[in-house]
Design a protein around this motif. Structure first.
Motif, short mmCIF file in Angstrom:
data_model
loop_
_atom_site.label_atom_id
_atom_site.label_comp_id
_atom_site.label_asym_id
_atom_site.label_seq_id
_atom_site.Cartn_x
_atom_site.Cartn_y
_atom_site.Cartn_z
N PRO A 1 -0.93 7.15 11.50
CA PRO A 1 -1.81 5.98 10.49
C PRO A 1 -0.88 5.82 9.31
CG PRO A 1 -2.70 8.39 10.21
CD PRO A 1 -1.88 8.43 11.08
N GLN A 2 -1.24 4.53 8.53
CA GLN A 2 -0.53 4.01 7.40
C GLN A 2 -1.69 3.78 6.48
OE1 GLN A 2 2.81 3.49 7.18
NE2 GLN A 2 2.53 4.72 8.96
N PRO A 3 -1.08 3.91 5.10
CA PRO A 3 -2.15 3.63 3.97
C PRO A 3 -2.63 2.22 4.23
CG PRO A 3 0.13 4.33 3.23
CD PRO A 3 0.34 4.00 4.63
N ALA A 4 -3.95 2.23 3.58
CA ALA A 4 -4.76 0.79 3.46
C ALA A 4 -5.55 0.93 2.14
CB ALA A 4 -5.83 0.76 4.80
N LYS A 5 -6.14 -0.21 1.68
CA LYS A 5 -7.05 -0.09 0.50
C LYS A 5 -8.46 -0.26 0.80
CE LYS A 5 -3.92 -2.11 -2.96
NZ LYS A 5 -2.59 -2.21 -2.17
N ASP B 1 0.94 -1.25 -0.01
CA ASP B 1 0.14 0.08 -0.03
C ASP B 1 1.07 1.27 -0.10
OD1 ASP B 1 -2.40 -1.68 0.01
OD2 ASP B 1 -2.52 -1.56 2.11
N THR B 2 0.61 2.29 -0.84
CA THR B 2 1.22 3.53 -0.82
C THR B 2 0.38 4.64 -0.48
OG1 THR B 2 0.68 3.67 -3.16
CG2 THR B 2 2.78 2.46 -2.81
N LEU C 1 -6.39 5.43 5.34
CA LEU C 1 -5.56 5.51 6.39
C LEU C 1 -6.17 4.57 7.59
CD1 LEU C 1 -4.30 9.02 6.52
CD2 LEU C 1 -3.21 7.21 5.21
N ILE C 2 -5.32 3.84 8.36
CA ILE C 2 -5.82 3.03 9.44
C ILE C 2 -4.48 3.43 10.66
CG2 ILE C 2 -6.65 1.17 10.55
CD1 ILE C 2 -7.17 0.09 7.97
#
Length: 261
Positions: A214-218, A170-171, A245-246
């Motif tokens: 938070p970090q990227p998610a789909k 994920d970017t 983001l999560i």
């Protein structure tokens, strides 16, 4: 017009000392599903005091709005010994600038809450909070990434379905911002929120938190009935968010009671 560069060092500050009925809580499974929306769609929702904080995205000016689900964990007094509560919650917020004090903040269209404690914000403080029943089904791998993030909300005001997941592939997506940090400050660090009270008056409250990470998610599936009903984002377009983001857990302090203008 280029979006200005934002730095966390300009927005982070020590936590104001809690007092009175201020509360603290941890936010578990904190997600930000953000949509880029034609500003004209908000013309009847937001008072003139507030200017939409827009970006240029895919060649057009867009306002950003986030759907923010999470579970309140250890919700309790920040000052006194008090029972702790756990409850599901989703905030629907638009990013704006308060033109009176020139502060970046958020406009809350409303909130759903899964708790009997709803009676306090809804009836005593007249906040636009609405009853709901939540189901979260979240599974993380050994690295903390979400193999599965499922949330379902049943509410007369805002039914919702959400399915996310994460991987190391994920970017970050932040078109319209000069850099990643500006995007992160914009989405994660507004500390003031405004809203129309249920009696029509303008209300506001403030929070404090440290830098969120938070970090990227789909997004695999989303169905937010409120966004469709208000003609903000169609069900079809909800499947193509601006970003997702999560963060598994963070901590907030909420300063109460809310102000009324």
């Amino acid at each position: 017009m280029l979006f200005p560069q934002l730095k966390f060092q300009e927005f982070l500050h020590p936590r104001p000392k809690p007092k009175g009925i201020d509360v603290q809580c941890k936010l578990q499974h904190f997600a930000l599903i953000t949509y880029a929306i034609d500003p004209i769609r908000f013309k009847d929702l937001i008072p003139e005091r507030f200017q939409l904080d827009t970006i240029h995205y895919q060649g057009e000016e867009k306002a950003l709005m986030s759907v923010v689900p999470f579970i309140d964990v250890d919700f309790t007094s920040a000052v006194f010994p008090f029972p702790k509560f756990t409850m599901g919650q989703t905030n629907y917020r638009v990013y704006v600038i308060d033109q009176e004090i020139k502060e970046r903040c958020v406009w809350f269209i409303g909130t759903t809450l899964d708790s009997w404690t709803l009676i306090v914000p809804r009836y005593f403080w007249q906040l636009p909070w609405h009853a709901a029943v939540f189901e979260f089904d979240c599974q993380q791998d050994e690295y903390g990434l979400y193999k599965q993030y499922k949330m379902r909300t049943e509410s007369e005001w805002a039914n919702a379905e959400l399915h996310l997941n994460q991987s190391t592939e994920d970017t970050w997506k932040y078109e319209g911002f000069p850099d990643l940090e500006s995007y992160q400050v914009f989405l994660t660090h507004p500390l003031a929120g405004f809203y129309h009270r249920r009696d029509g008056k303008l209300g506001s409250y403030r929070v404090w938190h440290d830098r969120l990470k938070p970090q990227p998610a789909k997004l695999q599936h989303a169905r937010f009935e409120l966004l469709e009903r208000l003609n903000l984002v169609s069900f079809e377009d909800q499947l193509n968010p601006y970003s997702v983001l999560i963060e598994p857990m963070n901590e907030f302090t909420i300063y109460l009671p809310p102000q009324t203008f």
